[in-house]
Design an enzyme around this catalytic site. Structure first.
Site, PDB file in Angstrom:
ATOM      1  N   ARG A  39      58.126  52.618  36.847  1.00  0.00           N
ATOM      2  CA  ARG A  39      59.343  51.978  36.215  1.00  0.00           C
ATOM      3  C   ARG A  39      59.075  50.573  35.669  1.00  0.00           C
ATOM      4  O   ARG A  39      59.707  50.473  34.586  1.00  0.00           O
ATOM      5  CB  ARG A  39      60.424  51.886  37.579  1.00  0.00           C
ATOM      6  CG  ARG A  39      60.861  53.347  37.799  1.00  0.00           C
ATOM      7  CD  ARG A  39      62.083  53.118  38.697  1.00  0.00           C
ATOM      8  NE  ARG A  39      62.886  54.426  38.568  1.00  0.00           N
ATOM      9  CZ  ARG A  39      63.504  54.883  39.650  1.00  0.00           C
ATOM     10  NH1 ARG A  39      63.530  54.128  40.914  1.00  0.00           N
ATOM     11  NH2 ARG A  39      64.376  55.950  39.714  1.00  0.00           N
ATOM     12  N   LYS A 202      71.129  72.181  45.931  1.00  0.00           N
ATOM     13  CA  LYS A 202      72.483  72.312  46.344  1.00  0.00           C
ATOM     14  C   LYS A 202      73.292  72.773  44.915  1.00  0.00           C
ATOM     15  O   LYS A 202      73.256  71.949  43.887  1.00  0.00           O
ATOM     16  CB  LYS A 202      73.075  71.494  47.056  1.00  0.00           C
ATOM     17  CG  LYS A 202      72.751  71.379  48.402  1.00  0.00           C
ATOM     18  CD  LYS A 202      73.600  70.537  49.062  1.00  0.00           C
ATOM     19  CE  LYS A 202      73.087  69.450  50.063  1.00  0.00           C
ATOM     20  NZ  LYS A 202      73.688  68.299  50.469  1.00  0.00           N
ATOM     21  N   GLY A 351      64.518  63.804  39.420  1.00  0.00           N
ATOM     22  CA  GLY A 351      63.267  63.157  39.933  1.00  0.00           C
ATOM     23  C   GLY A 351      62.234  64.296  40.579  1.00  0.00           C
ATOM     24  O   GLY A 351      61.090  64.087  40.032  1.00  0.00           O
ATOM     25  N   GLY A 374      69.975  60.499  38.207  1.00  0.00           N
ATOM     26  CA  GLY A 374      71.325  60.740  38.046  1.00  0.00           C
ATOM     27  C   GLY A 374      71.904  60.270  36.988  1.00  0.00           C
ATOM     28  O   GLY A 374      72.752  61.050  36.247  1.00  0.00           O
TER      29      GLY A 374
END
Ligand code: AMP
Length: 396
Positions: A39, A202, A351, A374
């Site tokens: 990052r 999920k 990720g 996200g």
């Protein structure tokens, strides 16, 4: 208003305050060690560009971890300051706090050039998008640059409210620009056929993205644990596989919305008696009652390869199985290979899928590997993010 990018920007004589995503993982036993510097490495081109554009002072800001609004040395940006100083071969002064009077005095010193504000999330005002806090940060600079794509889905003081104080003086950094331009190829008239591959744990985590994709894609390929609620919703047996009632309901709603037969599900599996147990093939759609499926099987890999063949745009988010375990990574890696070989625009985000693509050795072959998990999912869902929107229109 269009977003202003750094190309051609002249920051001569200006103090530039810039938001990055330096939320790097630290060694559990030695918090001074960064275990993955990606990052920070991704931020370096923007930092160099700002300095080349003539900035006299560069004030860097970021969050790290979740210190929950309190000062906590475990979440200090000190390791980041040290790494940046090494990479830039220059002094990087870490402040004691993001907001105290000492920072302004420090900036008034002639020899001060690069300053890193201590973790923004030591102050609850950051996550509360507090105007007063944003104003204090804004007071440090004449120009604002946001390169924190990974935090752009958050409406926080340093990503959102701060824009109020930089009308016509706010810029997107190079990483932010790259992400926006590539994600727009998915959200704005993607080349057809457009195929999305969605996997992971999920349905509920990605339901909003699935609701959007079922409308925009030509094919929606489902894998990972996410596939079992879909199979159950279609009346199949899923044995001990991960499959909550809530996810079955959500899968039913997606299948109901699927007017064009776009949803594609596994037809065989790799199963085991327990998570991480010995792998066994299951050549049927139905999974035996005492087995859990942990990867897609060879027939499914072939089916998915065929479905991908004519794709012009591919979006991938979420692994096809429990790929962290060697026995259950074949499906994910086979799909990596299949996507990598396409002559298409291919984007991977999230990720786990990014780390799978990196492990597979095919990362270079993807058109774009998105850095924000996200943030990239939310951008695909809404075509916008608070941090990006604020750069365009400012905040009133
Ligand atoms: P996500 O963060 O939603 O993309 O989910 C990724 C996680 O889902 C990874 O840790 C995988 O190990 C896990 N996963 C994928 N497929 C399965 C499966 N069939 N059974 C259990 N876990 C799975």
């Amino acid at each position: 208003m269009a977003i202003q990018y750094l190309e051609g920007a002249d920051f001569s004589g200006k103090k530039v305050i810039a938001r990055f995503d330096f939320n790097v993982p630290l060694d559990k036993n030695d918090k001074s060690k960064i275990t993955d510097t990606s990052r920070i490495d991704l931020a370096l081109p923007t930092i160099k560009k700002i300095l080349e554009a003539g900035a006299t002072k560069l004030i860097l800001m970021s969050h790290l971890g979740r210190p929950k609004g309190k000062k906590n040395p475990d979440f200090s940006l000190e390791p980041v300051a040290n790494y940046l100083a090494d990479q830039l071969s220059d002094d990087v002064i870490l402040t004691d706090s993001a907001i105290n009077c000492g920072v302004k005095e420090l900036l008034n010193l002639k020899e001060t050039k690069i300053v890193l504000l201590e973790n923004l999330r030591f102050h609850p005002e950051e996550e509360n998008n507090d105007e007063g806090f944003a104003k204090k940060l804004a007071d440090y600079g004449d120009v604002y640059v946001n390169d924190a794509f990974g935090a752009a889905h958050r409406k926080h003081a340093s990503t959102y409210e701060i824009n109020k104080f930089f009308a016509r003086n706010a810029y997107a950094g190079l990483l932010m620009q790259n992400e926006i331009e590539n994600l727009n190829k998915i959200t704005q008239s993607p080349k057809k056929p457009f195929v999305a591959i969605v996997g992971g744990a999920k349905v509920s985590d990605k339901i909003k993205t699935l609701e959007k994709l079922i409308v925009t894609v030509d094919k929606l390929i489902i894998g990972g644990a996410m596939a079992y609620p879909f199979l159950k919703a279609r009346g199949h047996e899923v044995g001990q596989s991960l499959c909550s009632d809530e996810d079955v309901k959500l899968a039913q709603s997606i299948l109901k919305a699927d007017k064009g037969g776009k949803v594609h599900l596994p037809v065989d599996h790799i199963v085991s008696e327990k998570f991480g147990g010995n792998p066994q093939g299951c050549s049927e759609i139905n999974i035996p009652s005492d087995r859990m499926a942990l990867d897609i099987g060879p027939k499914t890999i072939e089916k998915y390869r065929e479905l991908l063949k004519d794709a012009q745009t591919v979006l991938w988010n979420g692994p096809m199985g429990a790929f962290e375990l060697n026995d259950y990574n074949k499906g994910t890696f086979a799909i990596c290979e299949a996507v990598a070989q396409l002559d298409a625009f291919t984007l991977v985000g999230g990720g786990d899928s990014v780390s799978a693509v990196n492990q597979s050795g095919y990362a270079e072959k993807f058109s774009h590997v998105s850095t924000g998990g996200g943030a990239s999912l939310e951008y695909i869902e809404k075509g916008e993010l608070p941090g990006v929107q604020a750069l365009k229109f400012g905040v009133s």
